[in-house]
Motif scaffolding. Structure first.
Motif, mmCIF file in Angstrom:
data_model
loop_
_atom_site.group_PDB
_atom_site.id
_atom_site.type_symbol
_atom_site.label_atom_id
_atom_site.label_comp_id
_atom_site.label_asym_id
_atom_site.label_seq_id
_atom_site.Cartn_x
_atom_site.Cartn_y
_atom_site.Cartn_z
ATOM 1 N N ILE A 1 44.966 50.319 64.897
ATOM 2 C CA ILE A 1 45.001 48.955 64.357
ATOM 3 C C ILE A 1 46.111 48.864 63.315
ATOM 4 O O ILE A 1 46.957 47.962 63.360
ATOM 5 C CB ILE A 1 43.644 48.583 63.738
ATOM 6 C CG1 ILE A 1 42.639 48.292 64.836
ATOM 7 C CG2 ILE A 1 43.779 47.364 62.839
ATOM 8 C CD1 ILE A 1 41.346 47.707 64.339
ATOM 9 N N ILE B 1 49.347 46.549 63.574
ATOM 10 C CA ILE B 1 49.567 45.470 62.600
ATOM 11 C C ILE B 1 50.990 45.582 62.056
ATOM 12 O O ILE B 1 51.720 44.582 61.965
ATOM 13 C CB ILE B 1 48.545 45.546 61.447
ATOM 14 C CG1 ILE B 1 47.163 45.140 61.942
ATOM 15 C CG2 ILE B 1 48.945 44.599 60.323
ATOM 16 C CD1 ILE B 1 46.105 45.201 60.870
ATOM 17 N N ALA C 1 53.199 44.271 64.467
ATOM 18 C CA ALA C 1 53.099 42.812 64.541
ATOM 19 C C ALA C 1 53.876 42.164 63.405
ATOM 20 O O ALA C 1 54.587 41.171 63.617
ATOM 21 C CB ALA C 1 51.631 42.394 64.481
ATOM 22 N N ALA D 1 46.123 35.479 62.098
ATOM 23 C CA ALA D 1 44.921 35.944 62.800
ATOM 24 C C ALA D 1 45.058 35.732 64.306
ATOM 25 O O ALA D 1 44.669 36.590 65.098
ATOM 26 C CB ALA D 1 43.699 35.214 62.279
ATOM 27 N N PHE E 1 47.959 35.363 65.954
ATOM 28 C CA PHE E 1 49.069 36.175 66.425
ATOM 29 C C PHE E 1 48.626 37.628 66.683
ATOM 30 O O PHE E 1 49.143 38.290 67.577
ATOM 31 C CB PHE E 1 50.190 36.143 65.372
ATOM 32 C CG PHE E 1 51.443 36.842 65.800
ATOM 33 C CD1 PHE E 1 52.230 36.320 66.829
ATOM 34 C CD2 PHE E 1 51.842 38.023 65.193
ATOM 35 C CE1 PHE E 1 53.391 36.960 67.224
ATOM 36 C CE2 PHE E 1 53.004 38.662 65.586
ATOM 37 C CZ PHE E 1 53.778 38.135 66.603
ATOM 38 N N LEU E 2 47.634 38.060 65.897
ATOM 39 C CA LEU E 2 47.191 39.459 65.996
ATOM 40 C C LEU E 2 46.324 39.736 67.209
ATOM 41 O O LEU E 2 46.140 40.900 67.577
ATOM 42 C CB LEU E 2 46.419 39.849 64.739
ATOM 43 C CG LEU E 2 47.252 40.338 63.541
ATOM 44 C CD1 LEU E 2 46.341 40.582 62.355
ATOM 45 C CD2 LEU E 2 47.991 41.616 63.901
ATOM 46 N N ILE E 3 45.751 38.686 67.801
ATOM 47 C CA ILE E 3 44.764 38.903 68.875
ATOM 48 C C ILE E 3 45.276 39.867 69.951
ATOM 49 O O ILE E 3 44.623 40.882 70.220
ATOM 50 C CB ILE E 3 44.307 37.562 69.490
ATOM 51 C CG1 ILE E 3 43.393 36.850 68.486
ATOM 52 C CG2 ILE E 3 43.551 37.767 70.797
ATOM 53 C CD1 ILE E 3 42.930 35.482 68.933
ATOM 54 N N ILE F 1 45.487 43.539 68.669
ATOM 55 C CA ILE F 1 44.220 44.258 68.489
ATOM 56 C C ILE F 1 43.658 44.657 69.849
ATOM 57 O O ILE F 1 43.157 45.768 70.033
ATOM 58 C CB ILE F 1 43.191 43.377 67.746
ATOM 59 C CG1 ILE F 1 43.780 42.887 66.431
ATOM 60 C CG2 ILE F 1 41.883 44.113 67.527
ATOM 61 C CD1 ILE F 1 43.619 43.769 65.264
ATOM 62 N N ILE F 2 43.778 43.735 70.819
ATOM 63 C CA ILE F 2 43.274 44.074 72.157
ATOM 64 C C ILE F 2 44.031 45.282 72.697
ATOM 65 O O ILE F 2 43.421 46.228 73.213
ATOM 66 C CB ILE F 2 43.435 42.864 73.119
ATOM 67 C CG1 ILE F 2 42.494 41.747 72.678
ATOM 68 C CG2 ILE F 2 43.136 43.272 74.551
ATOM 69 C CD1 ILE F 2 42.648 40.470 73.474
ATOM 70 N N TRP G 1 47.925 40.345 56.096
ATOM 71 C CA TRP G 1 47.763 40.635 57.529
ATOM 72 C C TRP G 1 46.476 41.413 57.779
ATOM 73 O O TRP G 1 45.801 41.207 58.778
ATOM 74 C CB TRP G 1 48.963 41.420 58.058
ATOM 75 C CG TRP G 1 50.142 40.534 58.325
ATOM 76 C CD1 TRP G 1 51.079 40.154 57.413
ATOM 77 C CD2 TRP G 1 50.493 39.919 59.553
ATOM 78 N NE1 TRP G 1 51.997 39.337 57.990
ATOM 79 C CE2 TRP G 1 51.670 39.167 59.322
ATOM 80 C CE3 TRP G 1 49.941 39.908 60.832
ATOM 81 C CZ2 TRP G 1 52.300 38.435 60.308
ATOM 82 C CZ3 TRP G 1 50.579 39.173 61.821
ATOM 83 C CH2 TRP G 1 51.736 38.440 61.557
ATOM 84 N N ALA H 1 43.721 39.090 57.710
ATOM 85 C CA ALA H 1 43.787 38.318 58.957
ATOM 86 C C ALA H 1 43.184 39.118 60.093
ATOM 87 O O ALA H 1 42.470 38.592 60.954
ATOM 88 C CB ALA H 1 45.227 37.959 59.277
ATOM 89 N N LEU I 1 39.489 38.785 60.353
ATOM 90 C CA LEU I 1 39.083 37.549 61.036
ATOM 91 C C LEU I 1 39.287 37.698 62.541
ATOM 92 O O LEU I 1 38.442 37.307 63.347
ATOM 93 C CB LEU I 1 39.884 36.365 60.491
ATOM 94 C CG LEU I 1 39.519 35.008 61.101
ATOM 95 C CD1 LEU I 1 38.085 34.652 60.768
ATOM 96 C CD2 LEU I 1 40.451 33.920 60.628
ATOM 97 N N THR I 2 40.432 38.309 62.891
ATOM 98 C CA THR I 2 40.711 38.505 64.317
ATOM 99 C C THR I 2 39.610 39.335 64.955
ATOM 100 O O THR I 2 39.130 39.017 66.049
ATOM 101 C CB THR I 2 42.048 39.229 64.496
ATOM 102 O OG1 THR I 2 42.991 38.643 63.621
ATOM 103 C CG2 THR I 2 42.519 39.156 65.922
ATOM 104 N N LEU J 1 37.369 38.260 67.969
ATOM 105 C CA LEU J 1 37.378 39.017 69.225
ATOM 106 C C LEU J 1 35.976 39.495 69.584
ATOM 107 O O LEU J 1 35.600 39.519 70.753
ATOM 108 C CB LEU J 1 38.315 40.218 69.103
ATOM 109 C CG LEU J 1 39.784 39.915 69.280
ATOM 110 C CD1 LEU J 1 40.600 41.178 69.092
ATOM 111 C CD2 LEU J 1 40.041 39.332 70.659
#
Lengths: 748, 532
Positions: free
Chosen positions: A524, A528, A531, A552, A554-556, A559-560, B13, B16, B19-20, B24
């Motif tokens: 992660i 990040i 990112a 948040a 943009f990070l999806i 993270i996936i 970040w 953030a 929250l992500t 998810l």
């Protein structure tokens, strides 16, 4: 048109109805607490005598017995008469002179089930069977007792009086032990063995085992010393106890020694252990229900409970140990009567005091007295009454209310030494396979489990919830605020769903990809950084109005991808870090056992349930921080992050605190998730890879099976009360803090 | 690096990211339930593995995965059905051991009323000792025909014999009550009447029983012979077949049709095979009825409390106590409410009702044991705060000017409240009611000890007087998930269905919540505009 009077009346009535309705909520919460408390309260109450009756008998009595309902007493007189007496009015229902006794007198009696084993002053043994047949006549129960005698048996060839006698039976064998007045100890065993051809064979062993006590070794060498001399060295036998396995024989002696013999081989009994159990003479011995714990009463009135405990230092592997000490009498203990229901027992002393004790909880619940020295005492079969006869030939009957003898604060919260355990321990085990099972109700392992689950859940939920709230309130773009209700919906997901997925989907998944969980945080961070790097290279025109505040979203994908990569690398990581099998590695290197349904899974699932709570309440608090403070901070040149950390978070901290408190309250009381995602084993171990059993889940599992008003039922109510009090305090504190904060904001 | 850290951007970040992660998780969870729950009824192709040792395994593919710790090896989990023949529902097949893999087009799946699915090839219809070949279409027709017969059997079993038993039980209780009274001519006459009725019912019972035996005999006449994967032949009475399909021959439309009919069966039929097959209708019905009874109890209490707090109470000790009570009612664990419900409602009040009104059936408890009424009342205590909070919000939205207008026209406080304020607060009350329903639908722990059962013999609402049976035990969606997923003897076979049940529950809860949120937002907008 309604009259003014009527309108006024309606208005008044409505006023009161609404006031009462408002107060109803207080009533509900009070009723909740008071009702639960009332159910718990009897747990700690002492026993009490409901009713006492006395009857005067004609002669001196040697043994006593009663039926389930305490309606009839069966009395054996010394001169050889069995009498059945109604305990309602004292009338004699039936008399039966023992014909087999002849002119002899009764010197000792042992009672087992429905048999009387009677030792006489001329060395004979008489077996008498009692039976009660019930019939109904116009709805009234009539009990008609029957007596039948067996042929008397010559027990002692020397025809000396039998001072004490004990008899136990199993399906195929019977063992009789008696001590004679001149100090000999006699054994007579009959065993039926079924041979291969199905023919029963009867084998009888008759032995004088006095030698075992005198220390002359085995009894088969009487020529070593003449009998008289041997007897002189032998301490006098005062009391006997034999277990129903026909294996362990305990003999109490006048010098305070307690002998333990193994008589499983009836032809070659041997001494296992000899122990100095008391400074004065042992005067009474008695087994508690289950024939494992032995109560020893002595000349000075001391009462101790002994038990065999594993001890590798000894050859036999077992050592007799003093486990419980109970309140002493002021005079010699003369009789011990065990309960047929629990580990309770009655002790009678020569000064006429009778104590009702409970071994495991080490409490003396009740003291009752007779006017003269008691001759015999007995516990009623349902343990709700006691009977005694004293030397003035008075028969006493006490109806006793003793619903929860096994519960004290110590048994509920402390370490208790139970039968079969090597040391005092915290144990929760409410049901067992056998009839003489003793429920072990220590709440400590459950409290521990609750704290463990809550702690792991908070470890996960607090950072996620609070930081997500900080981001949402301070940095999230205005147009993206509708994200908030999405998280609120997360709160609405039923806990049974979370528990089901945690138990049947997540637990096997985590077991499979556990190493991925460990490397996931690393990836992660890595992604990040990537990112952030990428974000700076995206042309501003493309970002549009989301220059800030869309991180948040943009990070999806990152993270996936991080999750995907860590799962893919799970096997490789396991190979690298844990030498191919992490479970074996945990076991070998750290000594931790891995359960599939463990605290990681539960922590994650409960965390999931309380994140929205923490998030919503702390976000509210941070949102309500006055804008003037934030603007001032920014105007003074602080970065947004500095403002968030130094201004927003401290100002909103009471709100964040109450959010965490409310989350804590929810986690403590969470039932279904814990029930479904742990193994529910009541162990006390901080190991994150083990399961546990929590208070709330325990109530859900056990209360449907708990008989109303029983000890288990009330103990579970106590567990509910603990939960209630904890959450009540936590919620009240949280609510108060929140109200205070609101007032402070309104001043700013 | 230090410079970047100093700006604080990476920390932002990081927050953030939290929250992500939350987003998810919720998205992933809902996606998971959707995928797992929606896929259950889709007919999978039937595969036949001929293994290297010559044995044959046939069934629907449940999943394929790599074998842990051995590289590049895979195994497949097959649902082999035929529980009565093989003893198992599932079998793992290592791909290493497979010699040949084929999809026989004439492979058939039979859904049976007992013993789960049967997979095999149709051999024919049994006529006496011989087997006569039969086509699938002909068999299809036979199955339809036999369904009428099955319905008849069900009717006799459930309705006819059930009604007789019901009246018999009533008679038995009346008889007991009469016998407890002092006997005189009047009671004697009644006893005789009941005796006559009992005799009549008994003969009725016998005729029905004979009818049932006949029906069963007729039903057993038609039997299909099916060859299963290992070559053995099984006979199967036609009326035991619920559905027959050939998954390998089905096109997409056929599959969709099949899916819809299965889903309909799921929500409308009764469970079979210890809840692992069939439908969940009784659980849905029980949940709805419980929630309904609960809202009847909770709305008045919640609204009264909110009205008291908002309109009548000053800032005094009582109103503060009420507030603390409300926030505590929301915070006390649900299991504590369950314990209270068990001790207070069931044993105390229920036991009291029993000894007063139902003494003839004691020691069998009527109200003194868990039931839908007690469960609903327990939950209504639990959900009071939800209604209070939402109603309060609704009350504050009531426009001040209209209220003052009402006072100015001489209305009393109550009249203003009743005619002016409450109507404006209706959306708030409604929101509270919906939210409390959503909470109640998902709550399981207190229900487990106040009246939910895994399998209720009859619904709490039926055609017997007084129609609504508040003392009856009931089934509940949430408990169904727990029970089938964790207490079922055959968890592996049951879990797919549990996902669908979960989906139904989650959709219900989410629909309720979303509608409440929408309602609340509308309310807030209205409030904001009216305030201006």
């Amino acid at each position: 048109m309604k009259s003014i009077k009527r309108r006024r009346f309606t208005d008044k009535a409505a006023h009161w109805v609404i006031k009462l309705g408002g107060a109803a909520v207080i009533v509900v919460i009070l009723a909740l607490f008071i009702f639960i408390f009332l159910e718990v309260y009897p747990l700690l109450k002492d026993a009490r005598v409901i009713d006492k009756k006395t009857f005067l008998l004609s002669e001196s009595v040697i043994a006593l017995k009663t039926d389930d309902q305490q309606e009839i007493a069966c009395v054996l007189y010394k001169k050889g008469l069995v009498e059945f007496i109604s305990l309602t009015d004292g009338a004699v229902i039936k008399k039966h002179p023992l014909s087999g006794l002849g002119n002899a007198l009764i010197t000792s009696v042992d009672m087992a089930d429905n048999h009387l084993f009677i030792g006489t002053d001329d060395g004979r043994l008489l077996t008498v069977a009692l039976s009660f047949s019930e019939s109904f006549d116009q709805g009234v129960r009539i009990i008609s007792p029957e007596v039948s005698e067996e042929e008397p048996l010559c027990f002692d060839d020397q025809k000396k009086p039998l001072k004490s006698i004990i008899c136990k039976k199993s399906d195929s064998a019977r063992v009789l032990i008696a001590s004679s007045e001149d100090g000999r100890l006699l054994l007579r065993a009959t065993e039926e063995t079924t041979s291969l051809f199905g023919r029963g064979e009867k084998k009888e062993v008759v032995q004088d085992i006095t030698g075992l006590i005198s220390g002359a070794g085995r009894n088969d060498a009487p020529h070593l010393s003449p009998p008289d001399e041997r007897l002189a060295m032998t301490p006098a036998v005062t009391s006997l106890a034999l277990d129903h396995f026909l294996e362990n024989l305990y003999v109490g002696a006048s010098n305070g020694e307690l002998f333990h013999f193994n008589i499983s081989d009836k032809e070659n009994p041997y001494l296992v252990e000899k122990i100095k159990a008391s400074d004065t003479a042992i005067t009474a011995l008695g087994f508690l229900l289950g024939d494992v714990s032995l109560v020893v009463g002595d000349q000075r009135g001391g009462i101790n409970v002994w038990m065999r405990v594993r001890d590798e230092a000894l050859a036999s592997g077992w050592a007799l140990k003093r486990i419980h000490t109970l309140k002493s009498h002021n005079a010699a203990v003369i009789a011990i009567a065990p309960s047929f229901r629990d580990k309770g027992f009655l002790t009678a002393a020569s000064d006429g005091t009778i104590n009702l004790n409970h071994a495991t909880s080490e409490q003396t619940l009740l003291t009752i007295t007779t006017t003269a020295k008691p001759a015999t005492i007995v516990f009623s079969p349902k343990a709700n009454g006691a009977l005694a006869v004293d030397e003035n030939n008075t028969l006493y009957l006490w109806h006793i209310s003793n619903p929860h003898p096994e519960t004290t604060l110590k048994t509920l919260f402390g370490r208790v030494w139970y039968e079969g355990y090597e040391k005092p321990e915290f144990v929760w085990q409410s049901t067992g396979g056998t009839d003489d099972f003793e429920p072990k109700l220590s709440l400590t392992p459950l409290i521990f489990g609750t704290i463990k689950g809550t702690m792991y859940a908070m470890l996960f939920a607090v950072p996620v919830g609070v930081l997500a709230a900080l981001y949402t309130s301070q940095f999230l773009h205005k147009t993206l605020k509708p994200i908030k209700p999405v998280i609120e919906i997360m709160a609405a997901l039923p806990s049974v769903v979370l528990g089901f997925l945690a138990g049947l989907w997540l637990a096997p998944l985590i077991e499979k990809i556990f190493p991925a969980i460990i490397i996931f945080p690393l990836f992660i961070l890595l992604f990040i950084s990537f990112a952030i790097f990428l974000w700076n290279y995206i042309p501003p025109a493309f970002k549009g109005r989301y220059k800030h505040g869309a991180e948040a979203l943009f990070l999806i994908p990152f993270i996936i991808i991080a999750a995907y990569v860590s799962i893919q690398l799970s096997g490789y990581c396991e190979h690298l870090l844990f030498s191919d099998d992490y479970r074996r590695w945990l076991n070998d290197i750290l000594g931790l056992r891995y359960d599939q349904r463990n605290a990681v899974v539960v922590g994650f699932a409960i965390g999931f349930a309380i994140i929205p709570l923490i998030f919503t309440i702390s976000e509210d608090a941070m949102n309500n921080v006055p804008k003037s403070l934030i603007s001032a901070s920014l105007a003074l040149g602080a970065t947004p992050w500095q403002t968030a950390m130094r201004v927003v978070l401290p100002t909103a901290s009471p709100g964040v605190f109450s959010a965490i408190m409310i989350g804590f309250g929810r986690a403590v009381g969470e039932t279904m998730i814990v029930l479904m995602a742990t193994g529910n084993t009541p162990i006390m171990d901080w190991n994150i890879f083990n399961g546990f059993r929590a208070l709330a889940a325990n109530i859900a599992v056990e209360i449907p099976e708990a008989p109303m008003g029983g000890t288990l039922y009330r103990t579970l109510f106590l567990a509910a009360m603990l939960l209630f009090i904890t959450t009540f305090l936590v919620n009240t504190v949280a609510e108060t803090v929140r109200q205070k904060m609101k007032r402070r904001y309104s001043k700013l | 690096m230090k410079k970047i850290l100093k700006t604080g951007t990476p920390y932002i970040w990081l927050t953030a990211c939290m929250l992500t992660i939350s987003l998810l998780m919720i998205g992933g969870l809902i996606l998971l339930i959707m995928v797992k729950g929606l896929g259950v009824f889709w007919p999978h192709e039937m595969v036949r593995f001929v293994l290297k040792d010559g044995s044959v395994v046939m069934g629907e593919i449940a999943k394929t995965e790599s074998i842990p710790h051995i590289k590049d090896t895979y195994r497949t989990k097959l649902k082999i059905g035929n529980r009565d023949a093989f003893g198992l529902d599932f079998q793992w097949v290592d791909h290493e051991a497979v010699a040949r893999r084929e999809y026989p087009p004439d492979a058939l799946a039979f859904e049976r009323r007992e013993w789960g699915n049967l997979y095999g090839f149709l051999k024919g219809l049994k006529v006496g000792e011989n087997t006569k070949p039969i086509s699938e279409q002909e068999l299809e027709a036979l199955i339809k025909e036999s369904y009428a017969l099955y319905k008849k059997i069900r009717h006799v079993e459930k309705r006819a014999i059930g009604n007789i038993n019901y009246v018999m039980e009533k008679n038995r209780l009346t008889l007991r009550r009469l016998q407890a009274l002092p006997s005189n001519a009047d009671t004697q006459e009644k006893v005789n009447d009941i005796q006559v009725d009992v005799n009549r019912l008994e003969s009725l019972y016998h005729t029905q029983e004979n009818l049932l035996a006949e029906l069963y005999q007729e039903a057993r006449k038609q039997e299909v012979v099916v060859t299963i994967s290992d070559g053995r032949e099984r006979t199967l009475p036609v009326f035991q077949i619920i559905r027959m399909y050939a998954p390998n021959k089905m096109g997409v439309f056929a599959k969709v049709g099949f899916y819809i009919s299965k889903f309909w069966e799921f929500v409308s039929a009764e469970p079979r095979e210890a809840n692992t097959e069939g439908g969940i209708f009784p659980a849905i019905f029980g949940t709805v009825m419980m929630v309904f009874i609960m809202s009847i109890a909770v709305v008045p209490l919640g609204v009264l409390t909110a009205v008291y707090l908002k309109e009548y109470a000053g800032d005094n000790i009582i109103s503060r106590l009420v507030r603390i009570s409300v926030s505590n009612l929301a915070g006390v664990p649900s299991i504590v409410f369950g314990v209270f419900g068990l001790g207070f409602f069931i044993y105390f009040i229920g036991g009291g009702i029993d000894s007063l009104f139902y003494s003839e059936s004691l020691p069998t408890p009527t109200f003194g044991t868990g039931g839908i009424l007690w469960a609903s009342l327990t939950l209504s205590l639990l959900t009071v705060p939800v209604v209070v909070v939402a109603t309060e919000e609704g009350l504050s939205s009531a426009s001040k000017s209209v209220r003052e207008g009402s006072y100015a026209l001489g209305a009393t406080k109550f009249e203003t409240l009743w005619r002016v304020v409450l109507p404006q607060a209706t959306p708030g009350i409604l929101t509270g009611t919906i939210l409390s329903m959503a909470r109640a639908v998902g709550e399981v722990a207190p229900l487990m000890i106040t009246g939910v059962v895994k399998l209720a013999p009859s619904l709490p609402l039926d055609s017997h007087y007084p129609f609504v049976h508040l003392e009856r035990k009931f089934m509940h969606l949430g408990f169904h998930i727990y029970d089938v997923g964790f207490q079922s003897p055959n968890v592996e076979a049951a879990v797919p269905m549990v996902y669908t049940t979960t989906l139904v529950l989650v959709i219900t809860v989410l629909t309720l919540n979303i509608s409440a949120i929408l309602l609340r937002n509308r309310l807030r907008k209205w409030y904001n505009s009216s305030a201006m």
